[in-house]
Design an enzyme around this catalytic site. Structure first.
Site, PDB file in Angstrom:
ATOM      1  N   HIS A 152      -2.140   1.383  14.587  1.00 48.61           N
ATOM      2  CA  HIS A 152      -1.262   2.148  14.016  1.00 48.61           C
ATOM      3  C   HIS A 152       0.613   1.835  15.183  1.00 48.61           C
ATOM      4  O   HIS A 152       1.404   2.370  14.656  1.00 48.61           O
ATOM      5  CB  HIS A 152      -0.736   3.424  13.810  1.00 48.61           C
ATOM      6  N   GLU A 177       0.839  -1.095  -0.043  1.00 50.58           N
ATOM      7  CA  GLU A 177      -0.039   0.196   0.086  1.00 50.58           C
ATOM      8  C   GLU A 177       0.886   1.246  -0.012  1.00 50.58           C
ATOM      9  O   GLU A 177       1.452   1.470   1.015  1.00 50.58           O
ATOM     10  CB  GLU A 177      -0.927  -0.138   1.244  1.00 50.58           C
ATOM     11  N   TYR A 183      -3.308  -7.740  10.237  1.00 48.03           N
ATOM     12  CA  TYR A 183      -4.002  -8.886  10.824  1.00 48.03           C
ATOM     13  C   TYR A 183      -5.096  -9.332   9.692  1.00 48.03           C
ATOM     14  O   TYR A 183      -5.529 -10.767   9.755  1.00 48.03           O
ATOM     15  CB  TYR A 183      -4.844  -8.144  11.868  1.00 48.03           C
ATOM     16  N   PRO A 184      -5.685  -8.669   8.906  1.00 48.15           N
ATOM     17  CA  PRO A 184      -6.379  -9.229   7.512  1.00 48.15           C
ATOM     18  C   PRO A 184      -5.708 -10.378   7.093  1.00 48.15           C
ATOM     19  O   PRO A 184      -6.397 -11.181   6.364  1.00 48.15           O
ATOM     20  CB  PRO A 184      -6.764  -8.198   7.076  1.00 48.15           C
ATOM     21  N   PHE A 235       1.509  -0.720   8.311  1.00 50.11           N
ATOM     22  CA  PHE A 235       1.596  -0.657   9.836  1.00 50.11           C
ATOM     23  C   PHE A 235       1.219  -2.027  10.355  1.00 50.11           C
ATOM     24  O   PHE A 235       0.469  -3.044   9.807  1.00 50.11           O
ATOM     25  CB  PHE A 235       0.540   0.226  10.274  1.00 50.11           C
ATOM     26  N   ASP A 236       1.638  -2.231  11.638  1.00 51.09           N
ATOM     27  CA  ASP A 236       1.535  -3.505  12.293  1.00 51.09           C
ATOM     28  C   ASP A 236       0.049  -4.166  12.138  1.00 51.09           C
ATOM     29  O   ASP A 236      -0.158  -5.239  11.767  1.00 51.09           O
ATOM     30  CB  ASP A 236       1.989  -3.483  13.610  1.00 51.09           C
ATOM     31  N   LEU A 288      -5.833  -1.879  -1.342  1.00 47.50           N
ATOM     32  CA  LEU A 288      -5.727  -1.727   0.152  1.00 47.50           C
ATOM     33  C   LEU A 288      -6.391  -3.022   0.803  1.00 47.50           C
ATOM     34  O   LEU A 288      -7.707  -3.124   1.199  1.00 47.50           O
ATOM     35  CB  LEU A 288      -6.575  -0.561   0.642  1.00 47.50           C
ATOM     36  N   ALA A 289      -5.738  -4.254   0.495  1.00 47.95           N
ATOM     37  CA  ALA A 289      -6.182  -5.444   0.942  1.00 47.95           C
ATOM     38  C   ALA A 289      -5.022  -6.390   1.394  1.00 47.95           C
ATOM     39  O   ALA A 289      -4.415  -6.945   0.503  1.00 47.95           O
ATOM     40  CB  ALA A 289      -7.119  -6.142  -0.227  1.00 47.95           C
ATOM     41  N   GLU A 290      -4.777  -6.519   2.556  1.00 44.18           N
ATOM     42  CA  GLU A 290      -3.718  -7.100   3.059  1.00 44.18           C
ATOM     43  C   GLU A 290      -3.657  -8.739   2.704  1.00 44.18           C
ATOM     44  O   GLU A 290      -2.670  -9.076   2.531  1.00 44.18           O
ATOM     45  CB  GLU A 290      -3.515  -6.783   4.611  1.00 44.18           C
ATOM     46  N   PHE A 344      -2.248  -3.259  10.473  1.00 49.38           N
ATOM     47  CA  PHE A 344      -2.900  -3.611   9.207  1.00 49.38           C
ATOM     48  C   PHE A 344      -2.597  -4.910   8.735  1.00 49.38           C
ATOM     49  O   PHE A 344      -3.412  -5.521   7.936  1.00 49.38           O
ATOM     50  CB  PHE A 344      -2.448  -2.730   8.268  1.00 49.38           C
TER      51      PHE A 344
END
Length: 349
Positions: free
Chosen positions: A124, A24, A83-84, A78-79, A53-55, A81
């Site tokens: 964040h 991203e 999790y998904p 970011f850390d 924007l799709a981890e 972010f």
């Protein structure tokens, strides 16, 4: 450190056409922290590009690319972010090599800026290292200096196995000499950053600088503190850590993450198992409080600092060095039969 990471990516892209960098805002913008600044311009949009924007999609496509011979380096920005994407990491990234009995390795790097200290809100500023280190099949590493940032990222990209590369974002602006192409210790080794004799501070990532500051402050109080930088959270370098603790006889583990169930608990267990008969006091921990990450104005109270670590060092039972009866005239006898030194009139239950 940010420039060192940029140089590592730049050199890897130049030397190996299989390397790809995406995530991203890592393209023309250069990333939120400018770690990928100028890479799209230098290598083109086929080598360094923005993703949706799709981890989960970022890591999922990296799995496919790695399966077909590419070496993707993806950023979670970011850390929290990341999790998904955790299902992709645990179910596929970590298990593919074992599932295929080594027939299909996944040489990919997942870059995760982590930790607090930048005035960021929740989502964040998480320290999520324990989740990844608990997952067999992943290498989990975190640099604490610019030189290590360059060397370890180069080594991570060259690794045949997947690497979760945790970048301490509060240290992105830290300074240090970096020689292009130079390598430091292998990324799976811990290093002693400061030699001492009285106690060992065990830290990693953003807390290494804080541990060194604490050791300097402790020296003014007459304590000679050794500082060990773990660097690799999985695998763990038992040899280096054990040698230090057996020498000093006391240890404190420091990390930003919440203390309960944190990575420090594993370090304490390993040190205790291997050093029990060398220890003069229990191994202690200093970590973040067991709360969701607080608002920016409160984070300085949440994150371990020099004062909290000094307070913990003071709890290492410096007063409990028992003296055998034949070596000192006792002034008191404890209920358990242990004899207290003549100058100590306290009786411990």
């Amino acid at each position: 450190m940010a420039q060192a990471l940029n140089l590592a990516l730049r050199d890897a892209l130049a030397e190996d056409e299989r390397v790809l960098v995406y995530g991203e805002d890592v393209g023309p913008l250069g990333g939120v922290f400018r770690v990928t600044d100028g890479l799209t311009e230098a290598f083109g949009e086929d080598r360094c590009f923005d993703s949706p924007l799709a981890e989960s999609g970022i890591v999922g496509t990296a799995v496919g690319m790695a399966m077909y011979g590419q070496r993707p380096v993806v950023e979670m920005q970011f850390d929290a972010f990341g999790y998904p994407a955790f299902e992709q990491v645990v179910s596929h990234v970590a298990k593919m090599g074992n599932r295929t009995r080594g027939g299909l390795r996944l040489p990919l790097v997942i870059r995760i800026p982590y930790g607090g200290g930048i005035g960021g809100v929740e989502h964040h500023s998480d320290s999520s290292e324990a989740y990844y280190a608990h997952t067999p099949g992943l290498r989990v590493v975190t640099p604490a200096t610019p030189a290590d940032a360059y060397s370890m990222l180069r080594e991570a990209i060259e690794s045949p196995d997947p690497v979760v590369f945790l970048e301490p974002k509060r240290r992105y602006w830290s300074k240090g000499e970096v020689e292009p192409g130079a390598r430091t210790e292998p990324m799976d080794r811990a290093v002693v950053r400061r030699v001492g004799t009285d106690a060992t501070l065990i830290a990693y990532g953003p807390m290494v600088t804080t541990a060194l500051d604490t050791a300097a402050a402790a020296s003014a109080e007459g304590l000679d503190i050794e500082v060990v930088d773990l660097r690799s959270l999985a695998p763990f370098d038992d040899a280096t850590v054990t040698a230090s603790v057996r020498k000093t006889g006391r240890a404190v583990v420091v990390h930003e993450a919440s203390t309960f169930g944190g990575y420090g608990a594993e370090v304490v267990a390993r040190v205790t198992e291997r050093c029990f008969h060398y220890l003069d006091a229990p191994v202690l921990r200093v970590g973040g409080f067991d709360i969701p990450y607080p608002p920016p104005k409160l984070e300085e109270h949440h994150l371990p600092g020099v004062d909290r670590i000094l307070d913990t060092l003071a709890r290492l039972q410096w007063e409990s060095r028992w003296v055998e009866p034949e070596r000192s005239a006792p002034s008191a006898v404890a209920p358990n039969g242990l004899v207290l030194p003549a100058h100590d009139t306290r009786v411990n239950a």
